[in-house]
Design an enzyme around this catalytic site. Structure first.
Site, PDB file in Angstrom:
ATOM      1  N   ALA A 165      60.000  78.957  10.302  1.00 53.79           N
ATOM      2  CA  ALA A 165      60.563  79.609   9.308  1.00 53.79           C
ATOM      3  C   ALA A 165      61.959  79.282   8.999  1.00 53.79           C
ATOM      4  O   ALA A 165      62.415  79.266   7.959  1.00 53.79           O
ATOM      5  CB  ALA A 165      60.494  81.208   9.121  1.00 53.79           C
ATOM      6  N   GLY A 199      65.014  80.022   6.662  1.00 60.74           N
ATOM      7  CA  GLY A 199      64.568  81.239   5.876  1.00 60.74           C
ATOM      8  C   GLY A 199      64.750  81.181   4.550  1.00 60.74           C
ATOM      9  O   GLY A 199      63.992  82.133   3.745  1.00 60.74           O
ATOM     10  N   GLY A 200      64.943  80.191   4.094  1.00 57.80           N
ATOM     11  CA  GLY A 200      64.931  80.044   2.332  1.00 57.80           C
ATOM     12  C   GLY A 200      63.288  80.130   1.865  1.00 57.80           C
ATOM     13  O   GLY A 200      63.111  81.203   0.794  1.00 57.80           O
ATOM     14  N   ASP A 206      59.860  81.253  14.244  1.00 55.12           N
ATOM     15  CA  ASP A 206      60.596  80.133  14.748  1.00 55.12           C
ATOM     16  C   ASP A 206      60.887  80.125  16.242  1.00 55.12           C
ATOM     17  O   ASP A 206      61.277  81.200  16.763  1.00 55.12           O
ATOM     18  CB  ASP A 206      62.103  79.734  13.911  1.00 55.12           C
ATOM     19  N   CYS A 223      58.645  67.960   4.827  1.00 57.79           N
ATOM     20  CA  CYS A 223      59.572  67.220   3.827  1.00 57.79           C
ATOM     21  C   CYS A 223      59.773  65.643   4.298  1.00 57.79           C
ATOM     22  O   CYS A 223      60.811  64.940   4.487  1.00 57.79           O
ATOM     23  CB  CYS A 223      61.132  67.689   4.162  1.00 57.79           C
TER      24      CYS A 223
END
Length: 463
Positions: free
Chosen positions: A273, A276-277, A295, A392
């Site tokens: 996580a 945290g976004g 995390d 990503c």
């Protein structure tokens, strides 16, 4: 919270331009010689600088890493021989000087003089003359050097596109028609995307606040929470930032919460996580969901706590390894967001050090880790629940091929169609293979978002 150094900064009226150059050189050495990430190296190198100096050091370091092969090639022509390891810091001072002369709007006399002074600050006064001579030689021979560079770039993709050869090869294989555009996008400064907290403001209302406050902001066409700021700014100056009205988050990353579609009352896990976004965005969409943010990095979890506090949101934050279950209390989850550890090849424009720190052999190690985490997390999902796999990365090994392998080995997993409400997003493959978003900077895509991959899995209900 403001630390003592930051609190004292307004009292300092005189900046130290040589100190900023020295800090940039130190950060580059930490990255390229010692393997630190740029996000670790810059704060360490610039901790004694005032804000304007830190910003300038950061701008230089980012630009050098974006075009590193070019600067290294130029230095190889300007130096008679490589510098010895004990004075290697001066090599990075020269990179800093070349960057200013070639690609930044810095007067030549200032670029040279302050780079020379930086060598002294870095305890290399004996090499001041050499720094001055090398940079002045570049000035004198600029046209000839740049002409020769252009010829070499015609022969070398690494030199032309400022990416390592192994990554260029992978991009060519995966995106034969798009790899050059991807490399070019990676070498640009990223746009500034905001995510509006719809618990406080509608997007249209917040854009009006921004425009009335003098910020040039537009709504993204497809992501319902995303706002593009046309110019970079200090985000703490945005309207109601301190009260949690808005966060900085790339447009592509914002799709995670929209695709997962969290509901109030659901138990939801955000695995991996930090910072945290995405945890916060899930709660902005479903403030009464029971969210667990997991995390393994205790230090990075502090950022999760800080983000939740500013946004006035609540989640259970746990330090634990997503590839294990020793942290789990035994209650299954309705939905899981697995933002898996990855090569980060989709966010190179934000982290140009990735190009030079990542290695080809890392990809197979990462895919094994992703597979382990994905299989482990699947065991924590309720029948009928959904798991959103995200990275990503833009490499198929970590994305489409990873999901294909998972579906081939797990009997109770099926692919789920991403909501039609999000249709029209510019993806590079069919819906059956998930969403592969590529980094983009063209005006057609409003500068676009980062490179991300999404695949929505559903767990078959018990018969």
């Amino acid at each position: 919270m403001t630390d003592k150094k930051t609190a004292s900064e307004p009292k300092q009226t005189k900046t130290r331009p040589a100190a900023a150059r020295a800090a940039a050189a130190q950060a580059l050495q930490l990255v390229l010689q010692h393997g630190r990430s740029l996000t670790q190296a810059l704060p360490q190198a610039s901790e004694k600088l005032v804000a304007s100096e830190r910003a300038f050091a950061q701008a230089i370091a980012y630009q050098v890493l974006r075009q590193l092969p070019v600067y290294e090639w130029l230095l190889s022509r300007l130096l008679d021989k490589p510098l010895k390891i004990k004075v290697r810091i001066v090599h990075y001072v020269l990179l800093v000087g070349l960057c200013q002369l070639r690609d930044m709007r810095v007067p030549a006399h200032a670029a040279i003089a302050e780079s020379v002074s930086a060598a002294s600050l870095l305890k290399q006064p004996a090499l001041k003359g050499m720094v001055n001579a090398v940079l002045r030689r570049y000035q004198r021979e600029h046209d000839a050097l740049e002409a020769q560079l252009a010829l070499e770039q015609d022969k070398s993709a690494t030199l032309a596109f400022a990416h390592p050869g192994w990554l260029i090869k992978r991009l060519q294989q995966a995106y034969p028609e798009q790899w050059q555009a991807i490399c070019n996008a990676n070498n640009q400064a990223p746009p500034l995307w905001l995510r509006v907290n719809t618990q406080q403001f509608s997007r249209d209302d917040y854009i009006n606040l921004l425009n009335n406050a003098g910020f040039d902001a537009v709504a993204d066409t497809h992501c319902p929470s995303a706002i593009l700021l046309q110019r970079s700014t200090d985000v703490t100056s945005l309207p109601h930032f301190a009260e949690g009205a808005v966060s900085v988050q790339d447009r592509s990353a914002q799709f995670a919460a929209h695709i997962l579609a969290p509901q109030n009352g659901e138990r939801i896990l955000d695995a991996c996580a930090a910072p945290g976004g995405k945890t916060a965005h899930i709660l902005e969409r479903a403030p009464h969901a029971r969210v667990v943010a997991l995390d393994f990095d205790e230090s990075r979890l502090q950022r999760v706590h800080e983000n939740l506090q500013r946004l006035r949101l609540n989640a259970e934050v746990i330090c634990g390894d997503a590839s294990q279950s020793d942290w789990w209390d035994g209650e299954l989850f309705d939905a899981i967001l697995l933002d898996a550890p990855c090569s980060a090849t989709g966010v190179i424009r934000r982290h140009p050090d990735i190009k030079w720190l990542r290695r080809n052999e890392d990809i197979s190690v990462l895919t094994e880790l992703q597979q382990s985490i994905l299989h482990q997390q699947w065991q924590l999902l309720k029948p009928g629940g959904r798991l959103l796999y995200a990275t990503c990365s833009i490499l198929p090994d970590e994305n489409m091929l990873q999901i294909q392998a998972f579906l081939a080995t797990v009997d109770d997993a099926v692919g789920n169609t991403i909501s039609s409400d999000l249709s029209g997003v510019d993806v590079t493959q069919s819906a059956s293979d998930g969403w592969q978003l590529l980094p983009a900077v063209s005006s057609e895509h409003q500068q676009g978002g980062d490179g991300f991959y999404y695949f929505l899995l559903e767990k078959k209900s018990d018969a």
